[in-house]
Design a protein around this motif. Sequence first.
Motif, short mmCIF file in Angstrom:
data_model
loop_
_atom_site.label_atom_id
_atom_site.label_comp_id
_atom_site.label_asym_id
_atom_site.label_seq_id
_atom_site.Cartn_x
_atom_site.Cartn_y
_atom_site.Cartn_z
N GLN A 5 -58.47 66.60 -39.46
CA GLN A 5 -59.51 67.37 -40.17
C GLN A 5 -59.01 67.84 -41.53
O GLN A 5 -59.77 67.89 -42.50
CB GLN A 5 -59.95 68.56 -39.31
N LEU A 42 -65.45 67.10 -38.57
CA LEU A 42 -65.77 66.33 -37.37
C LEU A 42 -64.69 65.32 -37.02
O LEU A 42 -64.86 64.53 -36.10
CB LEU A 42 -67.11 65.61 -37.55
N LEU A 67 -61.32 67.75 -31.28
CA LEU A 67 -62.43 68.16 -32.14
C LEU A 67 -62.63 69.67 -32.12
O LEU A 67 -62.77 70.32 -33.17
CB LEU A 67 -63.72 67.47 -31.70
N LEU A 105 -70.26 75.93 -34.45
CA LEU A 105 -70.93 75.22 -35.53
C LEU A 105 -71.95 76.14 -36.20
O LEU A 105 -72.02 76.20 -37.44
CB LEU A 105 -71.63 73.98 -34.98
#
Length: 335
Positions: free
Chosen positions: A83, A90, A265, A328
């Motif tokens: 990342q 993502l 993730l 998110l």
Amino acid sequence: MPPPGGRHKRALVTLGLLFACVVAALLSVLVGPAGLPPGRLLAAAAGGDDWIARTILFELRLPRAVLALAVGAMLGAAGAALQGYLRNPLAEPSVLGASNAAALGAVVALYFGLAALHPAVLPLCAILATLIALALLFLLAGRSESPLTLILAGIAVGTMAGAGISLALNMAANPFAAMEIMTWLLGSLEDRSTTHIWIALPCIATGLALLLWDGRALDALTLGEDGALALGIDLGRARLRLLLGVAIGVGGAVAVSGAIGFVGLIVPHLVRPLTDRSPSALLVPSAIAGAALLTLADVLVRVIPSTNELKLGVVTAFVGVPVFLVYLMRERRLW
């Protein structure tokens, strides 16, 4: 220059995550279908003559706990490094095709019966397939240092590996072979032994070392490629170390655990609000948090009542998706 109290905050975060790791490891050793009391396990660990407890502790639960910690740490660190390098919230190991390639190598070992020759064959095939995918990734990306080029090349490699897995399932000689492949693809640490530890740990340690090496380069890349070059960062070598670290580390991890998603993730997103948000500050906390998260998920698969033990990859997906969606919504303006 770090903000006032930044080092103190980082130390507290690291200590808190380490405490969570210790708790998760203890739970992993104490929880299991045999239902042994802690006192009996402690006596076995101290050298008691209860061979049943000693067998369960040293041949089943301890290897499983060690592998859960190691695999989780590798996946968490790989997600944080990717990342940061790709500057994409993502990104995770599957973005570069590493996870799919390792899965394909293991599927080949299962499909052709090579896994039955020796416990080390399946992990070694997974690692070899990951290294081949790395070479193909370099070939496709060429000399370009653009993260977008790497992402596109990784998508191509991952898609090709996924197609190979689908082909193996489609052409499986009997339903039992297909079921064995599908079971492995769901991810699990059940029935792992010390042999798997000695296979996976050198790969994971090498991968983590290569990823941690590039903390300064990841910070410099927040300024863009030109800014990193102006600070004296050799982007070619940084990319080589990053890709080798992901390929070797994730290949060794996936080889013994099967395909486990969402850890790489989600973990960096869980840790990021606790740090100064620089890529280098995420690496170690993400590794520790990944170890704790995967170990707790592995404990969860043993306490949920079911006819057969739930697969670890299924649990991480069910836990990871809702948590990721919550973060998110909270953090989208800060990326």
